[in-house]
Design a protein around this motif. Structure first.
Motif, PDB file in Angstrom:
ATOM      1  N   HIS A  20       0.944  -0.980   0.096  1.00 54.08           N
ATOM      2  CA  HIS A  20      -0.004   0.181  -0.142  1.00 54.08           C
ATOM      3  C   HIS A  20       0.941   1.313   0.003  1.00 54.08           C
ATOM      4  CE1 HIS A  20      -3.994  -1.863   1.642  1.00 54.08           C
ATOM      5  NE2 HIS A  20      -3.486  -2.469   0.947  1.00 54.08           N
TER       6      HIS A  20
ATOM      7  N   LYS B 187      -3.646   3.115   0.065  1.00 51.48           N
ATOM      8  CA  LYS B 187      -4.061   2.540  -1.079  1.00 51.48           C
ATOM      9  C   LYS B 187      -3.263   1.332  -1.566  1.00 51.48           C
ATOM     10  CE  LYS B 187      -6.794   6.570  -2.415  1.00 51.48           C
ATOM     11  NZ  LYS B 187      -7.360   7.562  -3.326  1.00 51.48           N
TER      12      LYS B 187
ATOM     13  N   ASP C 178      -0.419  -1.864  -7.275  1.00 48.03           N
ATOM     14  CA  ASP C 178       0.099  -3.203  -7.832  1.00 48.03           C
ATOM     15  C   ASP C 178       1.511  -3.169  -8.295  1.00 48.03           C
ATOM     16  OD1 ASP C 178      -0.164  -5.432  -9.422  1.00 48.03           O
ATOM     17  OD2 ASP C 178      -1.335  -4.431 -11.101  1.00 48.03           O
TER      18      ASP C 178
ATOM     19  N   GLU D 208      -6.378 -10.157  -7.664  1.00 52.18           N
ATOM     20  CA  GLU D 208      -7.133  -8.799  -7.538  1.00 52.18           C
ATOM     21  C   GLU D 208      -8.506  -9.092  -7.401  1.00 52.18           C
ATOM     22  OE1 GLU D 208      -7.857  -4.983 -10.383  1.00 52.18           O
ATOM     23  OE2 GLU D 208      -6.718  -6.620 -11.174  1.00 52.18           O
ATOM     24  N   GLU D 209      -9.092  -8.447  -6.304  1.00 47.22           N
ATOM     25  CA  GLU D 209     -10.355  -8.633  -5.976  1.00 47.22           C
ATOM     26  C   GLU D 209     -10.991  -6.996  -5.919  1.00 47.22           C
ATOM     27  OE1 GLU D 209     -14.158 -10.059  -5.257  1.00 47.22           O
ATOM     28  OE2 GLU D 209     -12.700 -11.469  -6.148  1.00 47.22           O
ATOM     29  N   GLY D 210     -11.753  -6.536  -6.829  1.00 46.75           N
ATOM     30  CA  GLY D 210     -11.955  -5.044  -6.736  1.00 46.75           C
ATOM     31  C   GLY D 210     -10.939  -4.227  -6.650  1.00 46.75           C
ATOM     32  N   GLU D 211     -10.696  -3.444  -5.758  1.00 50.42           N
ATOM     33  CA  GLU D 211      -9.638  -2.562  -5.882  1.00 50.42           C
ATOM     34  C   GLU D 211      -8.334  -3.255  -5.022  1.00 50.42           C
ATOM     35  OE1 GLU D 211     -10.242   1.630  -4.653  1.00 50.42           O
ATOM     36  OE2 GLU D 211     -12.191   1.521  -5.699  1.00 50.42           O
ATOM     37  N   ALA D 212      -8.725  -4.329  -4.291  1.00 49.36           N
ATOM     38  CA  ALA D 212      -7.651  -4.919  -3.605  1.00 49.36           C
ATOM     39  C   ALA D 212      -6.798  -5.604  -4.586  1.00 49.36           C
ATOM     40  CB  ALA D 212      -8.236  -5.872  -2.394  1.00 49.36           C
ATOM     41  N   VAL D 213      -5.421  -5.578  -4.027  1.00 53.87           N
ATOM     42  CA  VAL D 213      -4.376  -6.487  -4.605  1.00 53.87           C
ATOM     43  C   VAL D 213      -3.460  -7.028  -3.801  1.00 53.87           C
ATOM     44  CG1 VAL D 213      -2.522  -6.368  -6.424  1.00 53.87           C
ATOM     45  CG2 VAL D 213      -4.506  -4.994  -6.613  1.00 53.87           C
TER      46      VAL D 213
END
Length: 139
Positions: free
Chosen positions: A63, A67, A70, A93-98
Motif C-alpha cells: 500500500h 491504497k 500493484d 485482484e478482487e475489486g480494488e484490493a491487490v
C-alpha cells in the motif's frame, strides 16, 4: 472463489497468526505466513497454491497512502542451513484490493528468513522487505 481466498487470508491474522507490517520507502507492506493446510483444498487450487504438510504460504499486500499498489515482487526464502528457494508470487485482484501469495516448502521445523524485492512502479526504486517466521510442518 477468489473472494473466499481473500476472506480466508484476511481472517487468518485474527486467530493464532499475526499479520506483520513493514514501512519502507513510502510503502506499507503487510505480510503473513501460515501453513497451507489452513486453506480449504478448493480455495488453494483456485489460487494456484499447493497444500501439504511441508508447504507454507506467504501473503503480501503493498500500500501507498492507504491504497493498494500493484507492485512487481521477487522474493526468496532461506532456511537455517542457508538453503535458498525462490518465491513465485501469484497476483490476486478482487475489486480494488491487490494481494500476492506464494508457496514455500520446509523439510522440518525451523526459522525461515524471507526477502522480498518490491518495485511499486517502473520509475520507483526497488525496496527490500525482510522478515522471518518459525515454520511448523503439519504432523
Amino acid at each position: 472463489m477468489l473472494r473466499a481466498l481473500i476472506l480466508s487470508l484476511l481472517l487468518l491474522p485474527l486467530g493464532a497468526l499475526a499479520q506483520q507490517e513493514t514501512r519502507i520507502g513510502g510503502l506499507t507492506v503487510y505480510h503473513n505466513t501460515f501453513n497451507s493446510s489452513y486453506l480449504q483444498p478448493e480455495i488453494a487450487a483456485g489460487a494456484g497454491l499447493v497444500r501439504g504438510p511441508r508447504h507454507g504460504v506467504v501473503t503480501l499486500a503493498v500500500h501507498r497512502d492507504g491504497k493498494p499498489v500493484d507492485a512487481l515482487l521477487q522474493g526468496q526464502v532461506t532456511n537455517l542451513l542457508s538453503q535458498t528457494t525462490p518465491l513465485q508470487f501469484i497476483r490476486i485482484e478482487e475489486g480494488e484490493a491487490v494481494y500476492f501469495v506464494a508457496n514455500y516448502t520446509a523439510a522440518q521445523r525451523g526459522l525461515l528468513r524471507f526477502e522480498v524485492k518490491i518495485r511499486a512502479d517502473a520509475n520507483a526504486p526497488e525496496q527490500v522487505v525482510r522478515f522471518q517466521q518459525e515454520f511448523h510442518p503439519d504432523e
